[in-house]
Design an enzyme around this catalytic site. Sequence first.
Site, PDB file in Angstrom:
ATOM      1  N   SER A   1       0.842  -1.208   0.000  1.00 24.67           N
ATOM      2  CA  SER A   1       0.000   0.000   0.000  1.00 24.67           C
ATOM      3  C   SER A   1       0.870   1.248   0.000  1.00 24.67           C
ATOM      4  O   SER A   1       1.598   1.523   0.960  1.00 24.67           O
ATOM      5  CB  SER A   1      -0.915   0.005   1.231  1.00 24.67           C
ATOM      6  OG  SER A   1      -1.383   1.312   1.461  1.00 24.67           O
TER       7      SER A   1
ATOM      8  N   HIS B   1      -0.990  -1.549  -3.981  1.00 23.04           N
ATOM      9  CA  HIS B   1      -2.315  -1.244  -3.431  1.00 23.04           C
ATOM     10  C   HIS B   1      -2.485   0.274  -3.326  1.00 23.04           C
ATOM     11  O   HIS B   1      -1.662   0.958  -2.739  1.00 23.04           O
ATOM     12  CB  HIS B   1      -2.403  -1.894  -2.048  1.00 23.04           C
ATOM     13  CG  HIS B   1      -3.714  -1.789  -1.339  1.00 23.04           C
ATOM     14  ND1 HIS B   1      -4.744  -2.694  -1.519  1.00 23.04           N
ATOM     15  CD2 HIS B   1      -4.172  -0.906  -0.421  1.00 23.04           C
ATOM     16  CE1 HIS B   1      -5.760  -2.380  -0.737  1.00 23.04           C
ATOM     17  NE2 HIS B   1      -5.443  -1.282  -0.062  1.00 23.04           N
TER      18      HIS B   1
ATOM     19  N   ASP C   1      -4.947   3.206  -2.009  1.00 21.88           N
ATOM     20  CA  ASP C   1      -6.064   3.520  -1.114  1.00 21.88           C
ATOM     21  C   ASP C   1      -6.673   4.852  -1.496  1.00 21.88           C
ATOM     22  O   ASP C   1      -6.036   5.902  -1.372  1.00 21.88           O
ATOM     23  CB  ASP C   1      -5.557   3.596   0.333  1.00 21.88           C
ATOM     24  CG  ASP C   1      -5.248   2.219   0.886  1.00 21.88           C
ATOM     25  OD1 ASP C   1      -6.139   1.363   0.857  1.00 21.88           O
ATOM     26  OD2 ASP C   1      -4.090   2.011   1.333  1.00 21.88           O
TER      27      ASP C   1
ATOM     28  N   MET D   1      -9.446   7.641  -0.803  1.00 22.48           N
ATOM     29  CA  MET D   1     -10.309   8.120   0.292  1.00 22.48           C
ATOM     30  C   MET D   1     -10.834   9.509  -0.042  1.00 22.48           C
ATOM     31  O   MET D   1     -10.093  10.348  -0.563  1.00 22.48           O
ATOM     32  CB  MET D   1      -9.491   8.213   1.581  1.00 22.48           C
ATOM     33  CG  MET D   1      -8.777   6.929   1.944  1.00 22.48           C
ATOM     34  SD  MET D   1      -7.815   7.151   3.430  1.00 22.48           S
ATOM     35  CE  MET D   1      -6.997   5.553   3.529  1.00 22.48           C
TER      36      MET D   1
ATOM     37  N   HIS E   1      -8.381   0.199  -3.850  1.00 18.74           N
ATOM     38  CA  HIS E   1      -9.319   0.051  -2.736  1.00 18.74           C
ATOM     39  C   HIS E   1     -10.065   1.368  -2.589  1.00 18.74           C
ATOM     40  O   HIS E   1      -9.485   2.360  -2.145  1.00 18.74           O
ATOM     41  CB  HIS E   1      -8.500  -0.302  -1.474  1.00 18.74           C
ATOM     42  CG  HIS E   1      -9.296  -0.408  -0.219  1.00 18.74           C
ATOM     43  ND1 HIS E   1      -8.687  -0.463   1.019  1.00 18.74           N
ATOM     44  CD2 HIS E   1     -10.629  -0.471   0.011  1.00 18.74           C
ATOM     45  CE1 HIS E   1      -9.610  -0.571   1.956  1.00 18.74           C
ATOM     46  NE2 HIS E   1     -10.802  -0.560   1.367  1.00 18.74           N
TER      47      HIS E   1
ATOM     48  N   MET F   1     -12.462   3.804  -0.881  1.00 16.29           N
ATOM     49  CA  MET F   1     -13.158   4.140   0.371  1.00 16.29           C
ATOM     50  C   MET F   1     -13.833   5.485   0.144  1.00 16.29           C
ATOM     51  O   MET F   1     -13.442   6.513   0.707  1.00 16.29           O
ATOM     52  CB  MET F   1     -12.134   4.210   1.517  1.00 16.29           C
ATOM     53  CG  MET F   1     -11.613   2.847   1.937  1.00 16.29           C
ATOM     54  SD  MET F   1     -10.077   2.936   2.869  1.00 16.29           S
ATOM     55  CE  MET F   1      -8.909   2.965   1.509  1.00 16.29           C
TER      56      MET F   1
ATOM     57  N   MET G   1     -11.272  -5.839   6.320  1.00 17.11           N
ATOM     58  CA  MET G   1     -10.503  -4.780   6.988  1.00 17.11           C
ATOM     59  C   MET G   1     -10.151  -5.246   8.401  1.00 17.11           C
ATOM     60  O   MET G   1     -11.018  -5.666   9.166  1.00 17.11           O
ATOM     61  CB  MET G   1     -11.333  -3.480   7.087  1.00 17.11           C
ATOM     62  CG  MET G   1     -11.531  -2.723   5.795  1.00 17.11           C
ATOM     63  SD  MET G   1     -10.021  -2.257   4.903  1.00 17.11           S
ATOM     64  CE  MET G   1      -9.113  -1.303   6.118  1.00 17.11           C
TER      65      MET G   1
ATOM     66  N   ASP H   1      -6.331  -6.277   5.294  1.00 10.29           N
ATOM     67  CA  ASP H   1      -5.768  -4.930   5.137  1.00 10.29           C
ATOM     68  C   ASP H   1      -5.800  -4.203   6.472  1.00 10.29           C
ATOM     69  O   ASP H   1      -6.866  -3.945   7.019  1.00 10.29           O
ATOM     70  CB  ASP H   1      -6.627  -4.192   4.093  1.00 10.29           C
ATOM     71  CG  ASP H   1      -6.066  -2.838   3.704  1.00 10.29           C
ATOM     72  OD1 ASP H   1      -4.991  -2.464   4.200  1.00 10.29           O
ATOM     73  OD2 ASP H   1      -6.719  -2.156   2.886  1.00 10.29           O
TER      74      ASP H   1
HETATM   75  C1  DX5 Z   1      -6.452   1.764   5.562  1.00  3.17           C
HETATM   76  C2  DX5 Z   1      -5.957   1.301   4.231  1.00  3.17           C
HETATM   77  C3  DX5 Z   1      -4.802   0.405   4.311  1.00  3.17           C
HETATM   78  C4  DX5 Z   1      -3.565   1.005   4.934  1.00  3.17           C
HETATM   79  C5  DX5 Z   1      -2.768  -0.091   5.595  1.00  3.17           C
HETATM   80  O1  DX5 Z   1      -7.692   2.354   5.406  1.00  3.17           O
HETATM   81  O2  DX5 Z   1      -6.982   0.612   3.550  1.00  3.17           O
HETATM   82  O3  DX5 Z   1      -4.488  -0.145   3.028  1.00  3.17           O
HETATM   83  O4  DX5 Z   1      -2.759   1.677   4.001  1.00  3.17           O
HETATM   84  O5  DX5 Z   1      -1.752   0.477   6.352  1.00  3.17           O
HETATM   85  P1  DX5 Z   1      -0.874  -0.330   7.408  1.00  3.17           P
HETATM   86  O6  DX5 Z   1      -0.274  -1.489   6.718  1.00  3.17           O
HETATM   87  O7  DX5 Z   1       0.103   0.675   7.895  1.00  3.17           O
HETATM   88  O8  DX5 Z   1      -1.852  -0.745   8.494  1.00  3.17           O
HETATM   89 ZN    ZN Z   2      -6.462  -0.469   1.660  1.00  5.55          ZN
END
Ligand code: DX5
Ligand code: ZN
Length: 220
Positions: A9, A34, A36, A38, A67, A69, A138, A176
């Site tokens: 990620s 990956h 993310d 948001m 991913h 969100m 999650m 994740d």
């Molecule tokens: C959180 C993300 C994750 C995040 C994971 O909402 O979906 O992908 O980047 O981060 P770590 O590995 O630091 O928990």
């Molecule tokens: Zn993620």
Amino acid sequence: MTKYILSASILSADFSDLGNAISQCESAGTDWVHVDVMDGHFVPNISMGPFVVETCRRITKLPIDVHLMIENSERYVESFIKAGASNVTIHIENNTNIMRTLQQIRVLGAHPGVAINPGTSAALLESVIPFVDMVLVMTVNPGFSGQIFMPKMLSKITSVNNLAKSLNNSIRIEVDGGMTAETIKQCAAAGADTFVAATYIFKNSKGIQAGVNELRSALK
Ligand code: DX5
Ligand code: ZN
């Protein structure tokens, strides 16, 4: 199907040198990148959009694991796929017409996935699993990297695995949040086969290669 997939990620990567960070994890042996996404509504953070996916697509040949969100995913899946997303995972909690969006993802040429928050019951996945290639469990509340793994999610991973088997659906089970050499092992034992890690790879005091190596060896 490859047994274990490691998805790095980039939320914790150094964005001043993203190309270098991604090349390093590619040569260290991660399988996917990956991304993310948001929007500050579904989660209390704002991150990146299709432009970053397009940048990653130019930097690496690895599959890009997006991913989402965000609210109104259906409005954005096409632009993420056009930008180069290989997988697009949307959340079960806020997609009222989830089947339509999952079908849209497939028709547009990407693998559809469904993500489930820690507070949502795995039972809700029963009608959705036949339409996806992957379920993302999650293991922290979505929104930020660097959070602590929630051990109570291990039983949910097992439930999702059992549910998929009972439906005769061969899907990937991705986890994740909070992955370390210890928690990744627990998740694999619970039935996960695809692992997202941000902090452990990109903020590892021993470097990206060491982080990837440690996660890989934990899976042996
Ligand atoms: C959180 C993300 C994750 C995040 C994971 O909402 O979906 O992908 O980047 O981060 P770590 O590995 O630091 O928990
Ligand atoms: Zn993620």
